[in-house]
Design a protein around this motif. Structure first.
Motif, mmCIF file in Angstrom:
data_model
loop_
_atom_site.group_PDB
_atom_site.id
_atom_site.type_symbol
_atom_site.label_atom_id
_atom_site.label_comp_id
_atom_site.label_asym_id
_atom_site.label_seq_id
_atom_site.Cartn_x
_atom_site.Cartn_y
_atom_site.Cartn_z
ATOM 1 N N ALA A 166 -57.437 0.942 23.514
ATOM 2 C CA ALA A 166 -57.374 2.311 22.838
ATOM 3 C C ALA A 166 -55.930 2.246 22.235
ATOM 4 C CB ALA A 166 -57.114 3.021 23.955
ATOM 5 N N ALA A 167 -55.160 1.206 22.196
ATOM 6 C CA ALA A 167 -53.637 1.098 21.577
ATOM 7 C C ALA A 167 -53.787 0.253 20.195
ATOM 8 C CB ALA A 167 -52.718 0.676 22.454
ATOM 9 N N LEU A 168 -55.069 -0.438 20.248
ATOM 10 C CA LEU A 168 -55.121 -1.063 18.965
ATOM 11 C C LEU A 168 -54.797 -0.577 17.431
ATOM 12 C CD1 LEU A 168 -58.197 -3.222 19.670
ATOM 13 C CD2 LEU A 168 -56.045 -4.028 19.589
ATOM 14 N N PRO A 169 -55.310 0.945 17.538
ATOM 15 C CA PRO A 169 -54.765 1.364 16.273
ATOM 16 C C PRO A 169 -53.264 1.516 15.984
ATOM 17 C CG PRO A 169 -56.759 2.514 17.196
ATOM 18 C CD PRO A 169 -56.121 1.665 18.051
ATOM 19 N N THR A 201 -63.786 -16.787 24.543
ATOM 20 C CA THR A 201 -64.335 -15.908 25.587
ATOM 21 C C THR A 201 -63.194 -14.666 25.599
ATOM 22 O OG1 THR A 201 -64.754 -17.846 26.969
ATOM 23 C CG2 THR A 201 -64.208 -15.874 28.180
ATOM 24 N N ALA A 202 -62.212 -14.777 25.306
ATOM 25 C CA ALA A 202 -61.434 -13.487 24.930
ATOM 26 C C ALA A 202 -61.892 -12.801 23.786
ATOM 27 C CB ALA A 202 -59.912 -13.911 24.708
ATOM 28 N N VAL A 203 -62.092 -13.272 22.862
ATOM 29 C CA VAL A 203 -62.799 -12.670 21.689
ATOM 30 C C VAL A 203 -64.064 -11.748 22.054
ATOM 31 C CG1 VAL A 203 -63.806 -12.881 19.344
ATOM 32 C CG2 VAL A 203 -61.869 -14.251 20.051
ATOM 33 N N ALA A 204 -64.895 -12.507 22.735
ATOM 34 C CA ALA A 204 -66.165 -12.020 23.183
ATOM 35 C C ALA A 204 -65.884 -10.561 24.131
ATOM 36 C CB ALA A 204 -66.890 -12.949 24.127
ATOM 37 N N ALA A 205 -64.940 -10.941 25.070
ATOM 38 C CA ALA A 205 -64.749 -9.872 25.946
ATOM 39 C C ALA A 205 -63.976 -8.684 25.408
ATOM 40 C CB ALA A 205 -63.576 -10.340 27.030
ATOM 41 N N VAL A 206 -63.108 -8.696 24.363
ATOM 42 C CA VAL A 206 -62.448 -7.601 23.695
ATOM 43 C C VAL A 206 -63.507 -7.043 22.918
ATOM 44 C CG1 VAL A 206 -60.902 -7.247 21.752
ATOM 45 C CG2 VAL A 206 -60.121 -8.656 23.852
ATOM 46 N N PHE A 207 -64.148 -7.659 22.120
ATOM 47 C CA PHE A 207 -65.050 -6.899 21.232
ATOM 48 C C PHE A 207 -66.381 -6.245 21.902
ATOM 49 C CE2 PHE A 207 -63.123 -9.044 17.865
ATOM 50 C CZ PHE A 207 -63.194 -8.507 16.694
ATOM 51 N N ALA A 208 -66.766 -7.057 23.160
ATOM 52 C CA ALA A 208 -67.653 -6.070 23.917
ATOM 53 C C ALA A 208 -67.200 -4.839 24.719
ATOM 54 C CB ALA A 208 -68.171 -7.092 25.156
ATOM 55 N N ALA A 209 -65.985 -4.945 24.792
ATOM 56 C CA ALA A 209 -65.374 -3.638 25.221
ATOM 57 C C ALA A 209 -65.059 -2.462 24.498
ATOM 58 C CB ALA A 209 -64.251 -3.825 26.418
ATOM 59 N N LEU A 210 -64.884 -3.018 23.043
ATOM 60 C CA LEU A 210 -64.371 -2.138 21.913
ATOM 61 C C LEU A 210 -64.985 -0.958 21.803
ATOM 62 C CD1 LEU A 210 -61.945 -2.139 19.997
ATOM 63 C CD2 LEU A 210 -63.444 -3.382 18.379
ATOM 64 N N GLN A 211 -64.489 0.140 21.905
ATOM 65 C CA GLN A 211 -65.214 1.252 21.490
ATOM 66 C C GLN A 211 -64.889 1.684 19.838
ATOM 67 O OE1 GLN A 211 -66.993 3.195 23.587
ATOM 68 N NE2 GLN A 211 -66.464 1.635 24.948
ATOM 69 N N GLY A 212 -66.086 1.419 19.228
ATOM 70 C CA GLY A 212 -66.177 1.645 17.675
ATOM 71 C C GLY A 212 -65.737 0.512 17.048
ATOM 72 N N TRP A 247 -63.240 -2.547 14.986
ATOM 73 C CA TRP A 247 -61.864 -2.815 15.002
ATOM 74 C C TRP A 247 -61.170 -2.127 13.874
ATOM 75 C CZ3 TRP A 247 -59.899 -6.638 18.483
ATOM 76 C CH2 TRP A 247 -58.593 -7.039 18.148
ATOM 77 N N PRO A 248 -59.818 -1.600 14.154
ATOM 78 C CA PRO A 248 -58.847 -0.970 13.294
ATOM 79 C C PRO A 248 -58.493 -1.807 12.268
ATOM 80 C CG PRO A 248 -57.889 -1.332 15.384
ATOM 81 C CD PRO A 248 -59.379 -1.819 15.850
ATOM 82 N N ARG A 275 -64.991 -14.069 13.469
ATOM 83 C CA ARG A 275 -65.975 -13.520 12.295
ATOM 84 C C ARG A 275 -67.185 -13.150 12.741
ATOM 85 N NH1 ARG A 275 -63.575 -18.956 8.894
ATOM 86 N NH2 ARG A 275 -62.065 -17.672 7.692
ATOM 87 N N ARG A 276 -67.929 -13.516 13.651
ATOM 88 C CA ARG A 276 -69.246 -13.232 13.786
ATOM 89 C C ARG A 276 -69.286 -11.671 14.492
ATOM 90 N NH1 ARG A 276 -69.631 -18.480 16.578
ATOM 91 N NH2 ARG A 276 -68.790 -17.637 18.530
ATOM 92 N N ALA A 277 -67.944 -11.295 15.438
ATOM 93 C CA ALA A 277 -67.932 -10.037 15.830
ATOM 94 C C ALA A 277 -67.941 -9.056 14.912
ATOM 95 C CB ALA A 277 -66.809 -10.184 16.849
ATOM 96 N N LEU A 278 -67.034 -9.529 13.810
ATOM 97 C CA LEU A 278 -66.547 -8.550 12.650
ATOM 98 C C LEU A 278 -67.763 -8.408 11.749
ATOM 99 C CD1 LEU A 278 -62.943 -9.650 11.603
ATOM 100 C CD2 LEU A 278 -63.561 -7.621 12.705
#
Length: 280
Positions: free
Chosen positions: A51-54, A65-76, A78-79, A96-99
């Motif tokens: 929630a503090a990413l913005p 693995t960290a990339v996958a976990a972060v983007f899977a839990a991201l609401q909306g 990436w700021p 890059r795949r996640a974006l």
């Protein structure tokens, strides 16, 4: 055709075009995950960090693995103001795949990574990322301390190297290290014992992307009543020098370095098999 086996010790191991590329080259893929991924111990802290990413200047997910976990839990999405730093080619490809999976009109954040080859084929090379960050965040005209007051989030699984955290904090940044997932060792049961026997007997190459997976293998061998001598006939590929050292200390008879991307692993196998006598 290579006619060899590649033992994946990471989950998930491969997908789509990577699988086809290995198969076309005569490489059989054998899954033997030596780490399992679970949720972070403190979910509330993890979601608060997302929630503090913005309001964050830089986020560093330290592994695919960290990339996958972060983007899977991201609401909306990436700021865009929050730059993403990555420490290896595998993480960069995952980001890059996640974006790319986000809506087309979502602006991409700045991606900061070492140049290819700069990290000597090393996934997780914090030193190389630190050098890249100095170029990405140069001192401004009014200050020689570009990190003063900047907010940085480091996402990882459990304990890890603290070099980047210490360097950023020493430069004036406000750094939070957040667990994005937990790493669990495999349980020794009949299924795992069967996987272990198959992997030891296939005569192929083990692929390791973490030193922790090496330690987990050593524990499984102990639970199976097998000594380290059984590894003398085993061959392994490591994506970092520290992992190679762990494999050598564990007793692997042959250890070679490779870069992390599947095409680099395949290229390493082709080179090594071409220069090696038949492996019994």
């Amino acid at each position: 055709m290579l006619n060899t086996t590649l033992i994946f010790t990471r989950v998930p191991s491969h997908a789509g075009t990577a699988t086809l590329g290995f198969a076309a080259a005569g490489v059989e893929l054998l899954d033997f995950p030596l780490q399992h991924i679970g949720p972070p111990a403190d979910l509330a802290r993890f979601h608060a960090a997302l929630a503090a990413l913005p309001q964050t200047d830089l986020a560093i997910p330290v592994s695919p693995t960290a990339v996958a976990a972060v983007f899977a839990a991201l609401q909306g999405v990436w700021p865009a103001r929050c730059a993403i730093g990555v420490v290896g080619e595998g993480s960069l490809a995952a980001v890059r795949r996640a974006l790319t999976a986000q809506p087309e009109d979502a602006p991409w954040p700045r991606l900061i990574a070492p140049q290819a080859g700069e990290a000597s084929g090393a996934e997780g090379d914090s030193e190389a990322l630190w050098d890249a960050l100095q170029l990405a965040f140069p001192p401004g005209p009014l200050s020689t301390f570009p990190w003063a007051g900047r907010h940085v989030l480091i996402f990882r699984g459990g304990a890890g190297r603290d070099l980047l955290q210490h360097q950023l904090e020493s430069a004036g940044a406000k750094v939070r290290v957040v667990e994005a997932y937990s790493r669990l060792a495999p349980e020794y049961d009949a299924h795992t014992a069967g996987q272990l026997r198959k992997a030891l007997g296939c005569g192929g190459w083990w692929l390791f992307s973490s030193s922790e997976a090496v330690r987990n293998l050593q524990r499984l061998l102990e639970q199976a009543g097998l000594g380290s001598a059984v590894l003398q006939q085993q061959r392994a590929l490591a994506i970092h020098g520290r992992i190679a050292q762990a494999l050598q200390s564990a007793g692997f008879g042959r250890v070679e370095l490779t870069r992390a991307p599947p095409e680099a692993v395949l290229s390493a196998l082709q080179r090594l098999e071409a220069s090696s006598p038949p492996h019994s």
